[in-house]
Design a protein around this motif. Structure first.
Motif, PDB file in Angstrom:
ATOM      1  N   ALA A 295      -0.657  -7.531  -2.583  1.00 16.36           N
ATOM      2  CA  ALA A 295       0.648  -8.009  -2.134  1.00 16.36           C
ATOM      3  C   ALA A 295       0.717  -9.529  -2.143  1.00 16.36           C
ATOM      4  N   SER A 296      -0.438 -10.197  -1.939  1.00 14.67           N
ATOM      5  CA  SER A 296      -0.439 -11.664  -1.956  1.00 14.67           C
ATOM      6  C   SER A 296      -0.027 -12.202  -3.324  1.00 14.67           C
ATOM      7  N   VAL A 297      -0.207 -11.363  -4.354  1.00 11.26           N
ATOM      8  CA  VAL A 297       0.221 -11.757  -5.700  1.00 11.26           C
ATOM      9  C   VAL A 297       1.714 -12.052  -5.703  1.00 11.26           C
ATOM     10  N   TRP A 298       2.467 -11.227  -4.953  1.00 12.20           N
ATOM     11  CA  TRP A 298       3.915 -11.431  -4.899  1.00 12.20           C
ATOM     12  C   TRP A 298       4.245 -12.754  -4.214  1.00 12.20           C
TER      13      TRP A 298
ATOM     14  N   GLY B 129       7.842 -12.783   2.398  1.00 14.14           N
ATOM     15  CA  GLY B 129       7.768 -11.785   3.464  1.00 14.14           C
ATOM     16  C   GLY B 129       6.977 -10.556   3.060  1.00 14.14           C
ATOM     17  N   TRP B 130       7.041 -10.212   1.776  1.00 11.20           N
ATOM     18  CA  TRP B 130       6.369  -9.004   1.270  1.00 11.20           C
ATOM     19  C   TRP B 130       4.850  -9.050   1.468  1.00 11.20           C
TER      20      TRP B 130
ATOM     21  N   MET C  23       9.859  -4.196   2.827  1.00 13.37           N
ATOM     22  CA  MET C  23       9.263  -3.638   1.617  1.00 13.37           C
ATOM     23  C   MET C  23       7.735  -3.669   1.697  1.00 13.37           C
ATOM     24  N   GLY C  24       7.166  -4.745   2.238  1.00 11.66           N
ATOM     25  CA  GLY C  24       5.714  -4.851   2.325  1.00 11.66           C
ATOM     26  C   GLY C  24       5.106  -3.799   3.225  1.00 11.66           C
ATOM     27  N   PHE C  25       5.682  -3.625   4.397  1.00 15.52           N
ATOM     28  CA  PHE C  25       5.168  -2.619   5.330  1.00 15.52           C
ATOM     29  C   PHE C  25       5.269  -1.210   4.750  1.00 15.52           C
TER      30      PHE C  25
END
Length: 494
Positions: A138-141, A309-310, A367-369
């Motif tokens: 997710a950190s890629v986003w 935020g994602w 979306m991330g959660f």
């Protein structure tokens, strides 16, 4: 699969591929006003996204099945190769129609990037490790979110928009090369069958439904024979697809996984979440530039906040998933979605880019959660031989939601804008077509308009986009209801 020494290298290659996909989404959305100003075709605006998403929808379950049959490596390499070919073609597009056709090729490849990359991670890490690794993915986003608008702004300022597509090429080549060399697989040799009939029914059905959403209310009436005929094609294709999947020896989508309540609920929730995602990412840059009158860089950064935020929420979800469980972790996402969707609904009253950026951030948080919770939980519900299919089914539903969402919301945008121009622009010398918006996006043409004409065009686009955000709010509410209905307990297998 893969020794502990290879795992960081494989993860790096997977993250590169996902970075390529994430940067593409951010830069293209930011550059769309410039692309449309150059090539024209504002009425075909949604097709640039919807054709890309359509091919992703159709190919995701195919790639998922093929990865279970032939292994992840060859399928991943094939998909990225198609993506790069499509990227080259997009850069050379002399017209909006060429660009749409090139996006079809790009979408065929994109169907493999995220689901197969995520499946590879599911193969080489245990459940406990997966939850943490999803945070890295997710950190890629987040990284692409920061770099995307900056790269997009620099490209639009110092070069041509073509480079928003060509920038993918070196990244894709490095990623594929690494996966080929570092990923070691033990794939069982057995006779394979590909479900071509199921694939065909899926393509025809989804295409028909997307045409209904995009064209009805603009090109033809909702009560027209065209709309009725296409809906009939969709229903027939859906029934035939289900029938085919039940009797096929190797179905493109294993329907038995839908018997699991967690998988079924998560997949349906992903459908509506996909519509929320595309509603924000496709139209926010246009809203900020045209309605708020801000620069392309500012528009890019408002969209960036979603991608910030994602990864933050995805990293938190990875840490909370094991102690809290799927339902409670996803509920945190539901709360964030509600805040973000409500803020977008109020954007017409608080017309500030900071407000738009904050709303985008909360949508990204939701979306991330939810996406991290869904993927990790689904992969833990099934064995290796169906993990690719199960992972792809969730990706399929999210991209399907985006494809149908951009078609539905694009149709709503066109319909509302056409009605507004017809009513409010009747007394002034203004083109009574959707392509009048092209002129507003072109700096040279824009100067030819009087203040009154500019106001009518800007107000019309604002009116139409506010209707889009109402649709986003409704989709978010449906998503929240589905998240609440998730089972309280789920499996803990690896």
């Amino acid at each position: 699969m893969g020794s502990s020494k290879r795992r960081p290298l494989i993860l790096a290659c997977v993250m590169l591929a996902m970075f390529m996909s994430a940067v593409e989404a951010t830069i293209v959305s930011t550059a769309m006003p410039s692309i449309v100003a150059d090539l024209g075709g504002f009425s075909l605006f949604s097709w640039i996204f919807s054709t890309y998403l359509l091919m992703q929808v159709v190919t995701i379950p195919i790639y998922g099945k093929l990865s279970d049959m032939f292994g992840r490596k060859i399928v991943f390499a094939t998909g990225v190769s198609f993506f790069l070919i499509g990227s080259v073609m997009c850069g050379f597009a002399p017209s909006i129609e060429w660009l749409i056709a090139s996006r079809v090729i790009q979408g065929i490849g994109a169907g493999a990037v995220q689901p197969i990359a995520t499946t590879i991670v599911g193969d080489i890490y245990t459940k406990e490790e997966r939850a943490k690794i999803q945070g890295y993915l997710a950190s890629v986003w987040g990284i692409s979110a920061v770099m995307g608008p900056v790269l997009g702004g620099l490209i639009l300022q110092f070069a041509h928009w073509q480079w928003v597509f060509w920038i993918n090429i070196p990244i894709g080549i490095i990623s594929v090369t690494g996966i080929i060399f570092f990923l070691k697989e033990k794939v069982k040799k057995e006779k394979k069958q590909i479900d071509y009939a199921g694939t065909g029914y899926l393509l025809v059905g989804i295409t028909a439904l997307m045409l209904v959403f995009i064209q009805s209310g603009t090109a033809w009436a909702w009560a027209s024979p065209q709309t009725g005929g296409l809906l009939g094609v969709f229903v027939f294709s859906l029934l035939m697809f289900i029938r085919q999947e039940k009797r096929a020896k190797d179905p493109v989508m294993t329907l038995s996984i839908w018997n699991d309540r967690l998988i079924a609920t998560a997949n349906v929730a992903s459908l509506t979440l996909g519509a929320v995602l595309i509603g924000v990412s496709s139209y926010l840059p246009t809203y900020v530039q045209i309605v708020l009158g801000e620069s392309a860089m500012t528009a890019g950064f408002t969209l960036t906040m979603m991608s910030v935020g994602w990864p933050i929420s995805s990293t938190l979800a990875g840490r909370l998933l094991v102690p809290l469980g799927s339902r409670k972790t996803a509920m945190l996402g539901a709360c964030s979605l509600l805040i973000g969707a409500t803020m977008f609904l109020l954007l017409s009253y608080v017309q500030q880019p900071l407000w738009a950026g904050a709303a985008s951030f909360f949508i990204g948080g939701g979306m991330g959660f939810t996406t991290t919770t869904f993927i990790v939980s689904i992969q833990s519900q099934v064995d290796w031989n169906v993990r690719g299919t199960a992972t792809a089914s969730n990706m399929f539903m999210r991209i399907l939601g985006s494809a149908l969402g951009v078609a539905m919301l694009g149709g709503l945008l066109n319909n509302r804008l056409a009605g507004y121009l017809k009513e409010e622009g009747a007394g002034i010398d203004l083109p009574q077509t959707l392509d009048a918006a092209n002129l507003l996006l072109d700096p040279v043409e824009r100067r030819r308009f009087s203040e009154e004409e500019l106001n009518v065009l800007s107000d019309g686009i604002a009116f139409a986009l506010n209707s889009v955000y109402l649709g986003v709010f409704i989709m978010a509410l449906i998503s929240i209801g589905l998240i609440v209905s998730l089972p309280k307990k789920d499996k803990g297998s690896n």
